[in-house]
Scaffold this active site. Structure first.
Site, mmCIF file in Angstrom:
data_model
loop_
_atom_site.group_PDB
_atom_site.id
_atom_site.type_symbol
_atom_site.label_atom_id
_atom_site.label_comp_id
_atom_site.label_asym_id
_atom_site.label_seq_id
_atom_site.Cartn_x
_atom_site.Cartn_y
_atom_site.Cartn_z
ATOM 1 N N GLN A 347 0.922 -1.212 0.074
ATOM 2 C CA GLN A 347 -0.251 0.197 0.010
ATOM 3 C C GLN A 347 0.908 1.190 -0.139
ATOM 4 O OE1 GLN A 347 -3.447 -1.202 1.807
ATOM 5 N NE2 GLN A 347 -4.358 -0.586 0.258
ATOM 6 N N THR A 512 2.440 0.814 6.745
ATOM 7 C CA THR A 512 1.257 -0.240 6.906
ATOM 8 C C THR A 512 1.454 -1.433 6.831
ATOM 9 O OG1 THR A 512 -0.960 -0.598 5.997
ATOM 10 C CG2 THR A 512 0.730 0.142 4.248
ATOM 11 N N THR A 513 0.878 -2.351 7.618
ATOM 12 C CA THR A 513 0.905 -3.763 7.687
ATOM 13 C C THR A 513 0.406 -4.488 6.405
ATOM 14 O OG1 THR A 513 1.432 -3.443 9.991
ATOM 15 C CG2 THR A 513 0.847 -5.824 9.076
ATOM 16 N N HIS A 514 -0.272 -3.803 5.486
ATOM 17 C CA HIS A 514 -1.007 -4.526 4.524
ATOM 18 C C HIS A 514 -0.324 -5.042 3.366
ATOM 19 C CE1 HIS A 514 -4.103 -1.118 6.063
ATOM 20 N NE2 HIS A 514 -3.935 -2.097 6.854
ATOM 21 N N ASN A 515 0.474 -6.161 3.519
ATOM 22 C CA ASN A 515 0.919 -6.892 2.508
ATOM 23 C C ASN A 515 -0.145 -8.002 1.981
ATOM 24 O OD1 ASN A 515 4.293 -7.233 3.193
ATOM 25 N ND2 ASN A 515 3.000 -6.626 4.887
#
Length: 588
Positions: A347, A512-515
């Site tokens: 992201q 962000t941790t949105h992998n």
């Protein structure tokens, strides 16, 4: 020598959102289900007590809820020409460890992806032409549509007690909601959270420049709520300890506050913690899983037989298990062939800090207390003149102005000393930030594979991440940042400070941790790891949950869509797979 254990019907790798939903659904279908979690067990009481959990140093600085890179990590590089090195400390993203997974520490920002997000390639080709898509961009359709998932979006929102205001009920636009959202069958189960001054000022300024602001959907309950499983939740107290913290008030939706009270103690369910799954075991044909192998906290190795294996871990961990287990042909970027590890995405974010004369009080907040603009998300606007694919939302969040990490100071402020202290004192209560949260497309050179050099304590190669931002995303993010600046200027601030995202991508600062990606879904086994039901094409009794299935990443936070996909897959397992175990789609 591994100790062989008694067989179960289904083994779940991980015990977060996806595993909790599946465990409930599959035990209701009569299956004996076992969840294996690499971290410890946590529950609202006593682990998230407000006398204990509200500790910024322990949880936000020292990462008390996250995995330990000393025990488990990956290697990273921006380009294939570089040598990847291990991530020695948590940075850009923070995978969780422990029961509840990322559902413990997330903010509760609960979005539904747009209909065009699920038809990314076909929609772009139809509206803008094939030449609009760069040659190295590997975006594709998901194999499911928004209409397929709408009942499951609804189910997850009602499980969570999501707070918000509908913008489109059955095709009819609703005042005060998001005018760009797709049709939903009913309103959110709870009304929006109370707004703070940051949200009020953002709302006024966004309207002044012609945009369409609305309250962000929040899985922080705005009032007392009982979900469809009969679990009671309390109203949010706006304590400001959501992101990176567990909720001690039973207000933030997590497996602990929505499912555990019903699931734990069910006759057909068992969980084991501090159990690291090291591989999925396959038979000699390599087309059928016999179970999993794991190592417990004492270092003992066990073989857990199961008829059905479902990977429910963090996206990168799901892909790592597939690769070390030999499930799916590993992706080769040079040949642009293979599937496992393909289409990794992330992201892209940026922000504009705004300094005002009024008292904003950033401390009283909630994880998803925000006002947003969706005018530039997905394909809600004409991309032709802008020459990029993708988009994102703009929002003014008040997630809690915790004193260690929040430091909004005007541009030009010294980085330390008395000048920095004075700027902090002058601006802490009189500043806010407008965030942009944008999509990232998938590319031929962004992928996951096994590192040729580094290995973990079990002898498995570490996962290697190769990723960088491309020009498409940098242009898109600048476009969003410019729009955020328009809103900031309309607030008539005494100062403002834009923080655009720039290349190259760095894995060091938190973003962000949105992998996403690496085990993507689709209808063609040549370009996807799992089919439209999240079932492995090559090993039909293996299913893979979570954002690892996303073919590319949309502008929204992923959890709402992860939950919907989980209910979608659970329905397919219950209604189709259990009646006739085997492939749910033909490879032809």
């Amino acid at each position: 020598m591994a100790t062989r254990l008694p067989k179960v019907d289904c083994v779940l790798v991980g015990f977060g959102w996806t595993a909790s939903i599946l465990a409930h659904e599959l035990t209701e279908a009569g299956l004996q289900v076992l969840a294996l979690e690499r971290g410890g067990f946590r529950d609202t009481v006593p682990d998230f007590s407000t006398t204990f959990i509200q500790d910024e140093l322990r949880y936000a600085v020292r990462n008390g809820l996250f995995e330990e890179p000393e025990r488990e990590t990956l290697t990273f590089r921006n380009k294939t020409s570089e040598t990847a090195l291990p991530m020695r400390q948590l940075g850009s993203f923070r995978p969780a460890s422990g029961a509840g997974g990322a559902g413990v520490h997330w903010n509760g920002q609960h979005w539904r992806f747009l209909p065009t997000d699920f038809l990314q390639r076909s929609h772009i080709e139809q509206r803008y032409g094939r030449k609009f898509i760069p040659d190295d961009m590997t975006i594709q359709d998901w194999g499911v549509t928004y209409e397929d998932l709408e009942p499951h979006f609804d189910a997850f929102e009602y499980l969570c007690g999501t707070s918000g205001r509908a913008g489109n009920l059955g095709g009819q636009k609703q005042d005060g909601g998001n005018p760009f959202e797709a049709a939903r069958r009913r309103d959110y189960p709870n009304p929006p959270l109370k707004r703070g001054l940051a949200q009020v000022k953002f709302d006024e300024a966004a309207k002044a420049v012609g945009f369409h602001p609305f309250p962000c959907p929040a899985s922080n309950t705005s009032r007392a709520y009982k979900n469809p499983l009969g679990v009671e939740m309390g109203a949010c107290t706006y304590c400001g300890y959501c992101e990176w913290f567990g909720c001690g008030n039973f207000s933030k939706s997590s497996p602990q506050t929505t499912i555990f009270p019903v699931l734990i103690g069910k006759d057909g369910f068992e969980y084991r913690v501090r159990c690291e799954v090291t591989r999925v075991d396959l038979d000699k044909s390599k087309t059928h899983a016999t179970g999993v192998t794991y190592v417990d906290a004492q270092g003992r190795e066990f073989e857990q037989p199961a008829d059905l294996v479902i990977l429910c871990a963090f996206p990168t961990h799901n892909v790592h298990l597939l690769l070390v287990s030999g499930i799916g042909k590993p992706y080769d970027p040079q040949a642009n062939a293979g599937v496992t590890g393909r289409n990794y995405a992330y992201q892209i974010t940026s922000s504009v800090d705004v300094f005002v004369d009024e008292l904003v009080n950033p401390f009283m907040g909630a994880g998803a207390l925000g006002q947003a603009v969706d005018d530039f998300n997905g394909d809600n606007f004409d991309h032709g003149p802008e020459n990029f694919i993708g988009g994102g939302y703009l929002a003014a969040w008040t997630t809690g102005g915790r004193p260690i990490l929040q430091s909004h100071v005007p541009d030009g402020t010294p980085t330390w000393g008395s000048g920095w202290k004075k700027a902090m004192a002058d601006n802490y209560l009189k500043s806010l930030s407008i965030a942009t949260h944008g999509s990232v497309m998938s590319y031929r050179d962004a992928y996951l594979d096994l590192d040729p050099t580094y290995r973990d304590v079990y002898g498995n190669p570490l996962l290697r991440l190769t990723f960088d931002y491309h020009d498409n995303e940098i242009r898109m993010s600048k476009f969003l940042t410019d729009k955020a600046e328009m809103i900031a200027k309309a607030m008539k601030p005494r100062a403002m400070h834009a923080k655009p995202r720039k290349a190259p991508y760095s894995i060091v600062p938190y973003q962000t941790t949105h992998n996403t990606g690496g085990a993507i879904m689709g209808t063609d086994p040549r370009t996807s790891v799992v089919n439209r039901y999240l079932q492995s094409w090559d090993v039909p009794n293996v299913f893979v949950m979570g954002a690892s299935a996303f073919p590319q990443n949309a502008g929204y936070n992923p959890t709402g869509t992860v939950g919907a996909l989980t209910y979608w897959a659970a329905e397919a397992i219950r209604k189709q797979y259990l009646a006739k175990p085997g492939p749910l789609m033909s490879k032809a």
